[in-house]
Every structure is written in C-alpha cells, then in structure tokens.
Scaffold this active site. Structure first.
Site, PDB file in Angstrom:
ATOM      1  N   CYS A 148       0.897  -1.399   0.013  1.00 48.21           N
ATOM      2  CA  CYS A 148      -0.066  -0.027  -0.031  1.00 48.21           C
ATOM      3  C   CYS A 148       0.801   1.325   0.114  1.00 48.21           C
ATOM      4  O   CYS A 148       0.401   2.121  -0.893  1.00 48.21           O
ATOM      5  CB  CYS A 148      -0.766   0.106   1.223  1.00 48.21           C
ATOM      6  SG  CYS A 148      -1.749  -1.269   1.489  1.00 48.21           S
ATOM      7  N   LEU A 149       1.953   1.191   0.860  1.00 50.75           N
ATOM      8  CA  LEU A 149       2.798   2.493   0.848  1.00 50.75           C
ATOM      9  C   LEU A 149       3.365   2.631  -0.438  1.00 50.75           C
ATOM     10  O   LEU A 149       3.518   3.779  -1.077  1.00 50.75           O
ATOM     11  CB  LEU A 149       4.057   2.181   1.858  1.00 50.75           C
ATOM     12  CG  LEU A 149       3.464   1.898   3.355  1.00 50.75           C
ATOM     13  CD1 LEU A 149       4.876   1.846   4.276  1.00 50.75           C
ATOM     14  CD2 LEU A 149       2.720   3.305   3.693  1.00 50.75           C
ATOM     15  N   GLU A 202       5.464   8.032   5.629  1.00 56.02           N
ATOM     16  CA  GLU A 202       5.457   7.296   4.413  1.00 56.02           C
ATOM     17  C   GLU A 202       7.067   6.826   4.204  1.00 56.02           C
ATOM     18  O   GLU A 202       7.506   6.463   3.071  1.00 56.02           O
ATOM     19  CB  GLU A 202       4.957   7.843   3.057  1.00 56.02           C
ATOM     20  CG  GLU A 202       3.590   8.249   3.059  1.00 56.02           C
ATOM     21  CD  GLU A 202       2.658   7.257   2.596  1.00 56.02           C
ATOM     22  OE1 GLU A 202       3.030   6.059   2.644  1.00 56.02           O
ATOM     23  OE2 GLU A 202       1.418   7.584   2.525  1.00 56.02           O
ATOM     24  N   THR A 210      10.896   7.735   6.324  1.00 56.36           N
ATOM     25  CA  THR A 210      11.588   9.027   6.408  1.00 56.36           C
ATOM     26  C   THR A 210      12.718   9.029   5.342  1.00 56.36           C
ATOM     27  O   THR A 210      12.934   8.106   4.537  1.00 56.36           O
ATOM     28  CB  THR A 210      12.321   9.003   7.818  1.00 56.36           C
ATOM     29  OG1 THR A 210      13.452   8.021   7.513  1.00 56.36           O
ATOM     30  CG2 THR A 210      11.441   8.739   8.988  1.00 56.36           C
TER      31      THR A 210
END
Ligand code: TGC
Ligand code: FAD
Length: 392
Positions: free
Chosen positions: A246-247, A371, A373
């Site tokens: 999903c990210l 989301e 670093t």
C-alpha cells in the site's frame, strides 16, 4: 491570504507528453483547488482544523480511488492521472493531499487488492464518494521506521477476533469511519483488519499542537479488547509486504504531490520577485534572486520528468519499490528546499499567512518524515544497489 494567481510552470513542455484525458483530469483538479481550497485553507491551517466541507469536492474530482475500477466506484484512471491529481491537490495543501492519499492508496487500495468480494462491495463505493472515510494504522508509539516490530495483536476467539494495541500518528483518524489496521496474529504474522467506528473498545484521540499539516486531522487508534468480526480480516495477503505494498502506491502519489507544493512556492516567488522593487529595480533583476529562481525551475523540471517516467513504469506494472522510494525522496527534498529558498525571496512577507510558502514549508516537514523517512528511502536505494540492507 492573497488571491490564488497560480500559473503552473511547464519549462520542458511536459504537457506534450500527456494525453487529453490526463490534461482534463489535471485541469479539473486545478480549477477545484483554486475555487474551493485556496480561499479557505490558510484559515483552517491557522485554526488547526481539517476543512470537512471539501470532502465532496475531492470525491467529485476523482481523488478518492482514481485508479480503482469504476465497477467499485473508483474513477478507473491510469497512474499518471492519479499522480497529476495528487500534484494539483498538494499545490493547494499537503494536508488535503494526505487525506486523498490515505483514502485512495492506504484504505481503498488494500481493500481492493487484498479484500474479499463482499468487502469490496461493502466499502469501496462509499469510500469513493466520501460518504465513508478511512484511515490506515501501521505506525505505533515504539515502531515507526521498523513496523515489523509492531505489538498490536489479535487473538482468534472462535466467532471473532480480539484486537489490542495502539497506533500513533494516524492521518484522518479523528473523523474516519473505518480504519485499516495492521496487527499480528498469535503466530506473529501481520494481517490487515477493517475496524469500524463504534466498535466497543475502539477510540481515536486527536493529536494536537502540530506545527505541520495543521489543516489535516492526525490522531491515535486505541484498541482495548475490540471484538472484530472475522469477515473484517483482509484475506488476500499477509506479512509486512501487505502494508508495504500500500505504501508503494501512496509514496508514488507523494512523489507527484511534492511537485505541486514546489510549483506553488516557485510561482509565488517568481511573481513576487518581479513586483517587489528595492534599490530602484525589481528584485527579480538581481543575480542572487535569479540564481534562486533558476535553480528552482531546474529542480522542478527534473522532478516532473522523474515522476512522469515512474508513472509510465507504474502503468506498465514495472515500477519497483526502490524506484518509488527514489522518487519520493528526491521530490520531497526538492520541494522542501524550494520552499525554504522561496520564503527568503519574499523577505518578511514570506513568514506570513498572506502567502502559501511558509505553510508548504511546514507541511513538507511531515511529508519528508511520513511514508518512510528521508533516511529510510536512502537506505532502500542503498540496499537495492548493493544487495545489502543497512536497516538493522
Ligand atoms: P523487509 O525484510 O525488507 O521486507 C519484509 C517483506 O516486505 C516486502 N517488501 C515490500 N513489499 C511491497 N512493497 C514494498 N515497498 C516492500 N518492501 C519490502 C519484502 O519483500 C518482504 O517480503 P517477504 O515476502 O520476503 O516477507 O522488511 P524490514 O523489516 O527490513 O523493513 C524494511 C523497511 C525499513 C524498508 C520498511 O520497514 C519500511 O519501509 N519502513 C518505513 C515505514 C513506513 O514507511 N511507514 C509509513 C507508515 S504509513 C504513513 O506514514 C502514512 S502518511 C499518510 C499521509 O498522510 O499521506
Ligand atoms: P523513527 O522511526 O523513530 O525515526 C527517528 C529518526 O531515526 C528518523 O530520522 C529516522 O530516519 C531515523 N532512523 C530510523 N531507523 C533508522 C536506521 N535503521 N538507520 C538510520 N536512521 C534511522 N503512520 C501511519 O501508519 N498512518 C498514517 O496515516 C500516518 N500519518 C502520519 C501523519 C503525520 C503528520 C506524521 C508526522 C506521521 C504519520 N505517520 C503515519 C507516521 C510516519 O509514517 C512515521 O512518523 C515515520 O514512518 C517515522 O517513524 P517515527 O516517527 O517513529 O520515527
């Protein structure tokens, strides 16, 4: 705030590489931001409130599930259209883009990609219209960059699951109707569960005193013996790869979104520099300010090309997670650097809410952190090119 006079920079004629559909979708989002976001956003950021009245407009421009098929209520668009919508929304405000990113990539995408047919029918059409809003719970108080260490867990109680734990820094949590929550089962395997507001033991306290993303609602997710129906488990995929998948989609959207914030800062600084007269001439005529502006448009153009090529790869199903990390990292850093330079072009006026630059600059401090670093994305590139992961 000053009237929105935004004119999008297109130094390398990028529009020639877009289809008519891309331009229609992009222009509709652009018009909507000018009409419905720009006039109110500074006020909401100052008050640290999320402007709920924009939700129906976000749905109308296709920002909720742009690439989800139409049969589930999505807009059925390609990845470049999705990126362009994110660019235009973040041109208005990163917090508004956050709401759209979370709804599309972190709530609708996992239900679409990993959900049962019943889950897709039940949730996706309502999420697409904004009738139902969602949030995504991965980060925990003690597990941010390292989500695999999460302690939120669920037990199989026969006719339901019992969920316990807590998530922190969750965009949209204070008003979301559902949360896609990542938790470990008794065997320590990560699964996604759909938790609905109103379930006993589930609460969503808001996080206050943010200096960044002030027009976005951020909060916690607390699970105290929450009984989750078994049909709310996402059956299609488990393991850390499920939330990370999903990210990938959300990070891709941010790579485009950051360009929007940068374009707004550049455009504002260019207009101001041409109008502001010091020592008897516009500051735009001075070499120092030209250096700033010339470097800004160069970096924006490079970022546009990176995002567009990534969009082509995504459309072909060929974009790798590491390529997405590179674009997210590069484009957000580009935007934050431009915001800092642009603010200086405006002198003292740059620190006021009369102009959007300081708000973008503060927002981008979150965007460079969430989301994944800036450091983590560098390490993802490092691992990809060397074959050696330096995370642990
Ligand atoms: P690692 O051993 O590398 O991988 C575990 C499994 O996941 C697979 N995988 C991926 N799958 C899909 N997409 C990706 N990007 C993937 N990256 C890895 C991998 O193949 C493996 O699969 P399998 O089948 O072999 O088990 O995992 P690790 O524990 O070493 O961690 C790697 C690391 C550090 C890169 C990862 O944990 C990470 O990305 N950390 C950053 C966490 C993060 O980004 N959190 C974001 C929370 S959500 C958020 O911020 C929303 S903000 C929203 C907004 O407002 O816009
Ligand atoms: P940490 O992981 O504690 O990192 C602290 C510092 O250490 C960072 O500089 C990091 O780069 C560095 N570091 C960590 N590990 C390493 C390493 N191995 N090597 C070198 N340096 C390292 N999460 C969600 O799940 N859903 C959301 O909707 C969501 N929305 C958010 C909204 C906002 C406004 C913010 C600020 C965050 C949001 N997040 C969300 C959480 C976000 O994803 C995390 O903040 C982020 O992943 C970093 O985790 P952390 O804050 O715990 O920092």
């Amino acid at each position: 705030m000053k009237p929105d006079l935004f004119e999008a920079p297109d130094y390398y004629n990028m529009d020639d590489l877009l289809s008519e559909e891309h331009k229609l979708v992009r222009d509709a989002a652009r018009q909507w931001v000018k009409r419905d976001v720009s006039p109110i956003i500074e006020d909401f950021a100052q008050k640290a409130e999320f402007p709920t009245q924009i939700l129906s407009g976000l749905a109308e421009i296709g920002a909720f599930g742009p690439y989800i098929p139409e049969e589930y209520g999505g807009a059925g668009l390609d990845q470049i259209s999705y990126g362009l919508i994110m660019q235009e929304i973040e041109r208005g405000d990163s917090g508004v883009r956050s709401t759209a990113s979370v709804q599309s990539s972190l709530v609708m995408y996992p239900i679409f990609a990993y959900g049962s047919e019943e889950q897709k029918q039940k949730y996706l059409p309502k999420l697409a219209t904004g009738e139902m809003m969602g949030c995504f719970g991965l980060t925990e108080p003690d597990h941010g960059s390292n989500p695999s260490g999460m302690v939120t867990n669920f037990k199989d109680m026969g006719d339901h699951y019992l969920l316990n734990g807590a998530k922190l820094w969750i965009s949209n949590s204070p008003f979301a109707d559902i949360a896609v929550v990542w938790a470990k089962n008794e065997a320590g395997r990560i699964h996604g569960l759909i938790v609905e507001r109103g379930m006993e033991g589930f609460s969503t306290p808001e996080t206050h005193n943010k200096w960044s993303l002030r027009a976005s609602a951020t909060g916690e997710l607390i699970f105290d013996n929450v009984k989750v129906p078994k049909e709310n488990l996402l059956p299609g995929k488990n393991g850390l790869g499920a939330p990370l998948g999903c990210l990938d989609s959300a990070r891709y959207g941010i790579a485009w979104g950051a360009i929007g914030a940068a374009m707004d800062c550049y455009d504002t600084a260019l207009r101001y520099a041409k109008e502001r007269v010091q020592f008897g001439r516009p500051i735009a005529a001075t070499q120092l300010q030209q250096k700033k502006l010339a470097e800004m448009i160069t970096e924006i153009t490079k970022a546009q090309l990176l995002a567009l090529r990534l969009g082509q790869l995504k459309n072909e199903g060929k974009a790798t997670s590491a390529q997405i990390s590179m674009a997210k990292r590069n484009n957000v850093e580009m935007a934050i650097n431009i915001a800092r330079e642009a603010r200086q072009v405006l002198g003292g006026m740059g620190i006021t809410g009369e102009y959007s630059i300081m708000r973008h600059m503060m927002n981008l401090e979150s965007v460079i952190t969430y989301e994944g670093t800036h450091d983590i994305h560098l390490l993802i590139t490092g691992a990809d090119i060397t074959g050696m992961a330096a995370f642990k």
